[in-house]
Enzyme design. Structure first.
Site, PDB file in Angstrom:
ATOM      1  N   HIS A 109       9.796  53.843 -19.862  1.00 22.35           N
ATOM      2  CA  HIS A 109       9.845  53.597 -18.383  1.00 22.35           C
ATOM      3  C   HIS A 109       8.468  53.677 -17.777  1.00 22.35           C
ATOM      4  CE1 HIS A 109      14.006  55.626 -18.752  1.00 22.35           C
ATOM      5  NE2 HIS A 109      13.991  54.431 -18.699  1.00 22.35           N
ATOM      6  N   LEU A 204      17.371  71.541 -25.596  1.00 22.23           N
ATOM      7  CA  LEU A 204      17.537  73.229 -25.279  1.00 22.23           C
ATOM      8  C   LEU A 204      18.853  73.548 -25.063  1.00 22.23           C
ATOM      9  CD1 LEU A 204      15.552  75.311 -24.188  1.00 22.23           C
ATOM     10  CD2 LEU A 204      16.274  74.539 -21.713  1.00 22.23           C
TER      11      LEU A 204
HETATM   12  C1  BJW Z   1      14.510  70.875 -23.186  1.00 22.15           C
HETATM   13  C2  BJW Z   1      13.606  71.723 -22.863  1.00 22.15           C
HETATM   14  C3  BJW Z   1      12.739  72.043 -23.969  1.00 22.15           C
HETATM   15  C4  BJW Z   1      14.498  71.079 -21.100  1.00 22.15           C
HETATM   16  N1  BJW Z   1      13.013  71.907 -25.081  1.00 22.15           N
HETATM   17  N2  BJW Z   1      14.650  70.526 -24.407  1.00 22.15           N
HETATM   18  C5  BJW Z   1      26.617  52.964 -14.617  1.00 22.15           C
HETATM   19  C6  BJW Z   1      26.601  53.085 -16.074  1.00 22.15           C
HETATM   20  C7  BJW Z   1      25.366  52.675 -16.800  1.00 22.15           C
HETATM   21  C8  BJW Z   1      24.300  52.343 -16.195  1.00 22.15           C
HETATM   22  C9  BJW Z   1      24.157  52.454 -14.845  1.00 22.15           C
HETATM   23  C10 BJW Z   1      25.148  52.574 -13.902  1.00 22.15           C
HETATM   24  N3  BJW Z   1      24.748  52.783 -12.693  1.00 22.15           N
HETATM   25  C11 BJW Z   1      23.248  52.697 -12.778  1.00 22.15           C
HETATM   26  C12 BJW Z   1      22.943  52.248 -13.964  1.00 22.15           C
HETATM   27  C13 BJW Z   1      21.789  51.834 -14.617  1.00 22.15           C
HETATM   28  C14 BJW Z   1      20.742  53.058 -14.449  1.00 22.15           C
HETATM   29  C15 BJW Z   1      21.546  54.182 -14.899  1.00 22.15           C
HETATM   30  O1  BJW Z   1      21.304  54.638 -16.139  1.00 22.15           O
HETATM   31  N4  BJW Z   1      21.731  55.038 -14.160  1.00 22.15           N
HETATM   32  C16 BJW Z   1      22.706  56.414 -14.413  1.00 22.15           C
HETATM   33  C17 BJW Z   1      21.915  57.447 -13.607  1.00 22.15           C
HETATM   34  C18 BJW Z   1      24.190  56.109 -14.436  1.00 22.15           C
HETATM   35  N5  BJW Z   1      19.541  52.676 -15.181  1.00 22.15           N
HETATM   36  C19 BJW Z   1      18.513  52.050 -14.987  1.00 22.15           C
HETATM   37  O2  BJW Z   1      18.593  51.418 -13.639  1.00 22.15           O
HETATM   38  C20 BJW Z   1      17.543  51.577 -15.838  1.00 22.15           C
HETATM   39  N6  BJW Z   1      17.502  49.924 -15.651  1.00 22.15           N
HETATM   40  C21 BJW Z   1      18.515  49.342 -16.086  1.00 22.15           C
HETATM   41  O3  BJW Z   1      19.520  49.744 -16.568  1.00 22.15           O
HETATM   42  O4  BJW Z   1      18.185  47.947 -16.286  1.00 22.15           O
HETATM   43  C22 BJW Z   1      19.074  47.031 -16.559  1.00 22.15           C
HETATM   44  C23 BJW Z   1      18.784  45.794 -15.771  1.00 22.15           C
HETATM   45  C24 BJW Z   1      19.571  44.633 -16.124  1.00 22.15           C
HETATM   46  C25 BJW Z   1      19.619  43.591 -15.215  1.00 22.15           C
HETATM   47  C26 BJW Z   1      18.532  43.341 -14.370  1.00 22.15           C
HETATM   48  C27 BJW Z   1      17.750  44.605 -13.913  1.00 22.15           C
HETATM   49  C28 BJW Z   1      18.065  45.741 -14.747  1.00 22.15           C
HETATM   50  C29 BJW Z   1      16.115  51.940 -15.368  1.00 22.15           C
HETATM   51  C30 BJW Z   1      16.160  53.500 -15.467  1.00 22.15           C
HETATM   52  C31 BJW Z   1      14.789  53.879 -15.017  1.00 22.15           C
HETATM   53  C32 BJW Z   1      14.545  55.480 -14.820  1.00 22.15           C
HETATM   54  N7  BJW Z   1      13.719  55.933 -14.078  1.00 22.15           N
HETATM   55  C33 BJW Z   1      13.257  57.431 -14.229  1.00 22.15           C
HETATM   56  C34 BJW Z   1      12.009  57.730 -12.978  1.00 22.15           C
HETATM   57  C35 BJW Z   1      10.889  56.798 -13.388  1.00 22.15           C
HETATM   58  C36 BJW Z   1       9.798  57.308 -14.202  1.00 22.15           C
HETATM   59  C37 BJW Z   1       9.404  58.546 -13.348  1.00 22.15           C
HETATM   60  O5  BJW Z   1       9.145  58.722 -12.147  1.00 22.15           O
HETATM   61  O6  BJW Z   1       9.084  59.288 -14.105  1.00 22.15           O
HETATM   62  O7  BJW Z   1      12.749  57.842 -15.488  1.00 22.15           O
HETATM   63  S1  BJW Z   1      14.664  58.633 -13.767  1.00 22.15           S
HETATM   64  C38 BJW Z   1      14.159  59.888 -14.993  1.00 22.15           C
HETATM   65  O8  BJW Z   1      15.220  59.856 -15.716  1.00 22.15           O
HETATM   66  C39 BJW Z   1      13.049  59.157 -15.585  1.00 22.15           C
HETATM   67  C40 BJW Z   1      13.303  59.653 -16.895  1.00 22.15           C
HETATM   68  O9  BJW Z   1      12.469  58.948 -18.023  1.00 22.15           O
HETATM   69  C41 BJW Z   1      14.979  59.485 -17.217  1.00 22.15           C
HETATM   70  C42 BJW Z   1      15.696  60.283 -18.187  1.00 22.15           C
HETATM   71  O10 BJW Z   1      15.534  61.545 -17.908  1.00 22.15           O
HETATM   72  P1  BJW Z   1      15.316  62.711 -19.158  1.00 22.15           P
HETATM   73  O11 BJW Z   1      14.273  62.470 -19.763  1.00 22.15           O
HETATM   74  O12 BJW Z   1      16.737  62.490 -19.948  1.00 22.15           O
HETATM   75  O13 BJW Z   1      15.051  64.110 -18.281  1.00 22.15           O
HETATM   76  P2  BJW Z   1      16.322  65.112 -17.631  1.00 22.15           P
HETATM   77  O14 BJW Z   1      15.795  66.125 -16.767  1.00 22.15           O
HETATM   78  O15 BJW Z   1      17.695  64.377 -17.366  1.00 22.15           O
HETATM   79  O16 BJW Z   1      16.726  65.779 -19.194  1.00 22.15           O
HETATM   80  C43 BJW Z   1      16.054  66.742 -19.671  1.00 22.15           C
HETATM   81  C44 BJW Z   1      16.766  67.261 -20.879  1.00 22.15           C
HETATM   82  O17 BJW Z   1      15.711  68.296 -21.580  1.00 22.15           O
HETATM   83  C45 BJW Z   1      17.706  68.231 -20.577  1.00 22.15           C
HETATM   84  O18 BJW Z   1      18.923  68.040 -21.165  1.00 22.15           O
HETATM   85  C46 BJW Z   1      17.283  69.626 -20.670  1.00 22.15           C
HETATM   86  O19 BJW Z   1      18.281  70.676 -21.145  1.00 22.15           O
HETATM   87  C47 BJW Z   1      16.366  69.470 -21.909  1.00 22.15           C
HETATM   88  N8  BJW Z   1      15.304  70.491 -21.983  1.00 22.15           N
HETATM   89  N9  BJW Z   1      13.544  72.121 -21.506  1.00 22.15           N
HETATM   90  C48 BJW Z   1      14.036  70.779 -25.207  1.00 22.15           C
HETATM   91  N10 BJW Z   1      11.947  73.072 -23.696  1.00 22.15           N
END
Ligand code: BJW
Length: 237
Positions: A109, A204
């Site tokens: 990302h 977590l």
């Molecule tokens: C602990 C802890 C501790 C707490 N120890 N654990 C419908 C179906 C399928 C897909 C899609 C759909 N509609 C849209 C989509 C696609 C979309 C998507 O997935 N949307 C969903 C929300 C449904 N995805 C995209 O658009 C991606 N691109 C794509 O699919 O391209 C295809 C394409 C094809 C053709 C042309 C063009 C494109 C791109 C996704 C980009 C994500 N960007 C972000 C922000 C940018 C970076 C930034 O600013 O930082 O990335 S969003 C945000 O979420 C960030 C993260 O990397 C990402 C994931 O989050 P993460 O890391 O999982 O964090 P949390 O907060 O969700 O979870 C943390 C976990 O830790 C929790 O479970 C806690 O319990 C735990 N935790 N403390 C261990 N101490």
């Protein structure tokens, strides 16, 4: 056992380093909406707002209080001591894996400490603030720099390399990710179907995708990951 290991990390691994996750109650999306800062449309509509969001996070990341934690360090130990290949794929844009010493690392990302020019496409290391007037150090054009991160609707980086690694891995380890954002959320299924791998989740708490894993470990990454690394290294010895 020396089959390749792929590790997927998410915001939870950096939580104990002082960086907020996205979807927890105190997470980033509770304070600011995705539509305001994390889509190409948001950047087109209000680039200064989006620059500010990333300027603030860049400043926090470089403040002395944010340091790699025991989970980042354990993954470096895994890379150095495991006799096979270890690839860490992180969804995080922070630099805590590389600060800990991780070498085989993909930022799918993007990276907070980089900016990209929309005119000449060059990517630049970036540690200071940027705004809508900042000039590209490459081509000199003002106002065309954007954070080198992947927003919703954009294609994550290095997908070919990630898929190739998932197809070969013997163990897939997912750490600190809610499993809600694709394509990363689908890696466990790819690893199990294409790679026939053993899948372990450390988070977590259980996630919506925990049932897809062979094992789930609940607890803070700083405790869970060192123990899992010990086990993987012992299994390989
Ligand atoms: C602990 C802890 C501790 C707490 N120890 N654990 C419908 C179906 C399928 C897909 C899609 C759909 N509609 C849209 C989509 C696609 C979309 C998507 O997935 N949307 C969903 C929300 C449904 N995805 C995209 O658009 C991606 N691109 C794509 O699919 O391209 C295809 C394409 C094809 C053709 C042309 C063009 C494109 C791109 C996704 C980009 C994500 N960007 C972000 C922000 C940018 C970076 C930034 O600013 O930082 O990335 S969003 C945000 O979420 C960030 C993260 O990397 C990402 C994931 O989050 P993460 O890391 O999982 O964090 P949390 O907060 O969700 O979870 C943390 C976990 O830790 C929790 O479970 C806690 O319990 C735990 N935790 N403390 C261990 N101490």
């Amino acid at each position: 056992m020396t089959e390749p290991i792929v590790v997927l990390t998410g915001a939870g691994i950096s939580r104990e380093s002082g960086l907020a996750t996205f979807r927890d109650a105190d997470g980033i999306w509770a304070k600011v909406s995705i539509e305001e800062v994390a889509t190409p449309e948001a950047f087109r509509a209000n680039p200064q707002r989006v620059h500010q969001f990333y300027n603030d996070r860049r400043e926090q990341l470089q403040g002395g209080e944010v340091q790699p934690n025991a989970a980042h360090e354990a993954l470096v130990r895994l890379e150095r001591e495991y006799p096979g290949e270890v690839l860490v794929v992180t969804q995080n844009i922070d630099d805590l894996h590389e600060r800990a010493g991780q070498e085989n690392l993909i930022h799918m990302h993007g990276e907070l400490l980089k900016m990209r020019c929309e005119r000449c496409s060059t990517v630049h290391d970036w540690r200071t603030d940027a705004d809508t007037t900042t000039a590209c150090p490459g081509c000199g054009t003002a106002g065309r720099l954007r954070p080198h991160v992947v927003w919703f609707g954009e294609m994550p980086f290095e997908m070919d390399r990630i898929q190739e690694a998932l197809a070969r891995c013997g163990t897939f380890l997912s750490i600190g990710t809610s499993g809600t954002v694709y394509p990363a959320a689908g890696f466990v299924q790819l690893a199990k179907t294409m790679g026939d791998s053993y899948a372990i989740e450390a988070n977590l708490e259980p996630t919506d995708t925990s049932g897809l894993f062979d094992e789930h470990h609940s607890g803070p990454a700083g405790e869970q990951v060192p123990a899992l690394v010990d086990r993987l290294l012992k299994g390989a010895a």
